[in-house]
Every structure is written in C-alpha cells, then in structure tokens.
Design an enzyme around this catalytic site. Structure first.
Site, PDB file in Angstrom:
ATOM      1  N   GLU A  90      48.165   6.733 -54.412  1.00  0.00           N
ATOM      2  CA  GLU A  90      47.533   5.721 -54.729  1.00  0.00           C
ATOM      3  C   GLU A  90      46.878   5.860 -56.099  1.00  0.00           C
ATOM      4  OE1 GLU A  90      45.100   6.352 -51.037  1.00  0.00           O
ATOM      5  OE2 GLU A  90      43.663   5.451 -52.464  1.00  0.00           O
ATOM      6  N   CYS A 103      42.423   4.549 -62.540  1.00  0.00           N
ATOM      7  CA  CYS A 103      42.269   6.167 -61.767  1.00  0.00           C
ATOM      8  C   CYS A 103      43.765   6.307 -61.178  1.00  0.00           C
ATOM      9  CB  CYS A 103      41.348   5.776 -60.539  1.00  0.00           C
ATOM     10  SG  CYS A 103      41.073   7.283 -59.837  1.00  0.00           S
ATOM     11  N   CYS A 110      46.091  16.773 -51.446  1.00  0.00           N
ATOM     12  CA  CYS A 110      45.331  17.999 -52.135  1.00  0.00           C
ATOM     13  C   CYS A 110      45.049  19.031 -51.570  1.00  0.00           C
ATOM     14  CB  CYS A 110      43.976  17.217 -52.607  1.00  0.00           C
ATOM     15  SG  CYS A 110      42.937  17.952 -53.982  1.00  0.00           S
ATOM     16  N   CYS A 114      37.690  19.496 -50.382  1.00  0.00           N
ATOM     17  CA  CYS A 114      36.371  19.141 -50.334  1.00  0.00           C
ATOM     18  C   CYS A 114      35.920  18.588 -49.040  1.00  0.00           C
ATOM     19  CB  CYS A 114      36.175  18.447 -51.463  1.00  0.00           C
ATOM     20  SG  CYS A 114      36.252  19.113 -53.129  1.00  0.00           S
ATOM     21  N   CYS A 117      35.895  14.461 -48.885  1.00  0.00           N
ATOM     22  CA  CYS A 117      37.021  13.500 -49.702  1.00  0.00           C
ATOM     23  C   CYS A 117      38.077  13.410 -48.536  1.00  0.00           C
ATOM     24  CB  CYS A 117      37.332  14.452 -50.724  1.00  0.00           C
ATOM     25  SG  CYS A 117      38.584  13.658 -51.920  1.00  0.00           S
ATOM     26  N   CYS A 334      38.679   7.677 -52.827  1.00  0.00           N
ATOM     27  CA  CYS A 334      39.984   8.550 -53.087  1.00  0.00           C
ATOM     28  C   CYS A 334      40.767   8.734 -51.642  1.00  0.00           C
ATOM     29  CB  CYS A 334      39.714   9.907 -53.821  1.00  0.00           C
ATOM     30  SG  CYS A 334      38.296   9.824 -55.058  1.00  0.00           S
TER      31      CYS A 334
END
Ligand code: SAH
Length: 347
Positions: A90, A103, A110, A114, A117, A334
């Site tokens: 995205e 962005c 990922c 975190c 997130c 995100c």
C-alpha cells in the site's frame, strides 16, 4: 528481462556500456522514463531503431497494477498495488498545503513487530525491488495527472523497515532525487526507521541531504521494549549515540516520531524523561496522534494529554510539532488497507 525502473543512473550507465553503448545513452533513457514519462521503448524517438529492438528484447518497463483505491474526503488517496508475484503493497498520498506527499512501502509485510502497528500483522514476505518502490510513485503520479498535479514530497514510512532493505531504498532515492530522474529535492525526501543503528551509521555517510526520522515512541527502554522489540537489540542509549554521530557526520538534524498511546507513554513523567533522553541532540519531536487498529487494544491519548505533553516539551526547549492527521475516514494507518483486504478475502 530487466525492468528499467529498477536502475539508478550509474547502474544504468554501466549496463549501457556493457551493451556497447555510449554512457550518455543512460541519461537519454532516464530522461525518457522520468521527464517525458514514456511508457514504451518505441516512443523513444532519438534512440536508434536497432537499439530499441535490443531494448524490447532484453528490458521491460513494468509498473505495479492498481488493485484497489480509497479516496478520503480530505484528499488523501490510498492505493493497494499488486506486484508480479501477487503480493500487495500500500501507498498513500497526503495533500499538504506545501505539496503532495507520498508515503511509500519498502517491504511486503514487516518483521519489526511493533505492538501498535498494523503493518507488522503480516510478517515480512520479502524486500521490495527498486522498481516496485519507484512504481508506487509513478502509479500515484498517473492518478494525480488527472488534476494536473504530481508528487512533490516522499516519505518512506509505509509498510516495512527501510533500513532492512537499505540498498534498494537508497537506489530508489537516487532515482527520485536525480535531476535527470524525478528531480525531487533531497530535503523533500524522508526515510523513517524504527532505529536500526547500522543503517543510521551508514546513512550518515551517503552525502545526500535527505531527512531522517526515527520512530522513538518511548522515553526509556522499559516502555520501548514492550512496544518495540527492536529496542532489545538496539537500546536507547546506543540509539542516542548513533543520532549524535549522524548529526555530526551528515550535518543534519533528525526528527523523533512519538506516537501518543493512552496510558502507555503519554504522561508528564514520560515527557520529562524524553527531554532528558534527547538532551544533547538537535532533534525535533513530532507527536503523532495514534490511529487505532482493530487487532490491538492501544488507544489514542486525549487531546488534552497530547497538548500538555506538547507544551512540556516546548517549555523545555524541544522543537515539537503535532502531526496533522489525514484520511481518518479511510484505512489510513500503516498496513490497514492491506490487512483489511487479506481479511476480506479470508487469507
Ligand atoms: N519501519 C519504519 C517506517 C514505517 S512505520 C519506522 O518504524 O519508522 C512509519 C511510522 O508510522 C512509524 O513512526 C510508526 O511507528 C508509525 N505508525 C505505525 N502504526 C501507526 C498507527 N496505527 N498510528 C499512527 N502511527 C503509526
């Protein structure tokens, strides 16, 4: 087939020379790709017919496919792109007063995990190729063309950890920044890291005037270890040393991003610790209102708490801003759109 969107100028030059071409052929191609926005080799009228045949045989100009698009009332555009292997990434566009900031994502999924997130909900599948990061900007530009606009600012803050895909991200930036490429000024480009120290040290020596942002999100390792596992490998005292090193070597200031999470890191005691922690750096602090994610239980701090925190930092000499929010009516956090898409498809 080599995708030409994946080559920064010096690599393209080497390749052209290996094809028995003159060095300037690379600049010529670069100009066709990024200035004249050619989408095929046959449009490249000043390239000989015989070399265009070679180009058509060995090279391609491939962009990710637009798979899904969400437009927000405030002008934010979020797109989900499909890559060659079926992976989705995205990309978001935020219309600021000063320009259009894109962005971009740097990885599929990922691994930084975190806790707050949405990107980390899907583990890293692979790094993005240079052409796939460049492609995000080009596809967004073709959307903006309808309104006679274009991308003017870039933040590498989408899904993924850019310093875990260092070489590709830097080549992407070189293509964006080069005067014969997209010609976007270095000061209009920002890379955001969760704090991979070796990446910060390397970045200090790139000799580019690009901005560096660091996702800090906590004033001490006790809190940070709970929400950002990366902190266990790269603890805050070492991170602060790296920031000071970067400031000295690159002669640039960094921005610390700090998401305000209710009851986790938003007390005045935390503000006090934060002032102490970053003392001796020239850093700015950007307070980020949290964008809640369905899959976890973190809450955003109240406006009053955010303002008290903000005022405390200002009063203690820290340059602080509160981030403007975009796309609250769409899945702007995100990784949210991709996670939602997967969820809807039941995979
Ligand atoms: N891995 C890099 C870049 C991607 S994250 C990094 O950590 O910096 C980009 C920024 O968005 C980071 O500061 C991240 O912590 C923040 N972020 C992630 N989820 C968020 C959410 N739900 N609301 C607000 N900010 C978020």
């Amino acid at each position: 087939m080599i995708n030409l969107y994946g080559l920064e100028l010096t690599k393209l030059e080497e390749l052209m020379i290996s094809y028995g071409q003159k060095r300037y052929r690379a600049t010529q191609l670069f100009t066709w790709l990024y200035e004249k926005k050619a989408r095929s080799f046959d449009e490249m009228s000043d390239v000989s017919k015989s070399f265009r045949e070679v180009l058509n045989k060995d090279f391609c100009l491939e962009l990710p496919k637009l798979y899904r698009r969400q437009d927000s009332k405030d002008g934010t555009i979020k797109i989900l792109l499909e890559l060659n292997d079926g992976s989705k990434v995205e990309t978001a566009l935020m219309p600021y007063r000063y320009g259009n900031a894109i962005c971009v994502s740097s990885q599929v999924g990922c691994n930084m995990a975190c806790a707050f997130c949405a990107s980390g909900l899907l583990k890293k599948k692979r790094n993005l190729e240079v052409s796939e990061i460049v492609g995000q900007v080009l596809v967004m530009n073709s959307i903006l063309e309808e309104k006679n606009e274009k991308v003017t600012h870039i933040v590498v803050m989408g899904t993924g950890e850019p310093f875990d895909n260092y070489d590709n991200v830097l080549d992407f930036i070189r293509i964006m920044n080069h005067p014969k490429g997209m010609a976007i000024g270095a000061r209009h480009i920002t890379v955001s890291t969760c704090g991979l120290i070796p990446g910060i040290m390397r970045y200090a020596h790139e000799g580019l005037q690009i901005n560096l942002a660091i996702s800090l999100h906590a004033p001490n390792d006790e809190i940070r270890n709970k929400i950002m596992p990366i902190s266990k490998g790269y603890p805050l005292p070492k991170l602060m040393e790296a920031v000071k090193y970067y400031e000295k070597e690159a002669n640039r200031r960094v921005t610390f991003e700090y998401i305000m999470l209710k009851g986790v890191n938003d007390s005045l005691e935390c503000a006090k610790e934060l002032v102490k922690l970053i003392k001796g750096t020239l850093a700015y602090v950007n307070l980020i209102p949290y964008n809640p994610v369905d899959e976890n239980s973190f809450l955003r701090s109240d406006d009053k708490t955010v303002h008290a925190f903000f005022s405390y930092l200002l009063q203690h000499g820290v340059n602080t801003t509160i981030r403007k929010e975009f796309g609250n009516d769409i899945d702007a956090a995100c990784g949210q759109l991709r996670a939602k898409d997967q969820h809807e498809k039941g995979n």
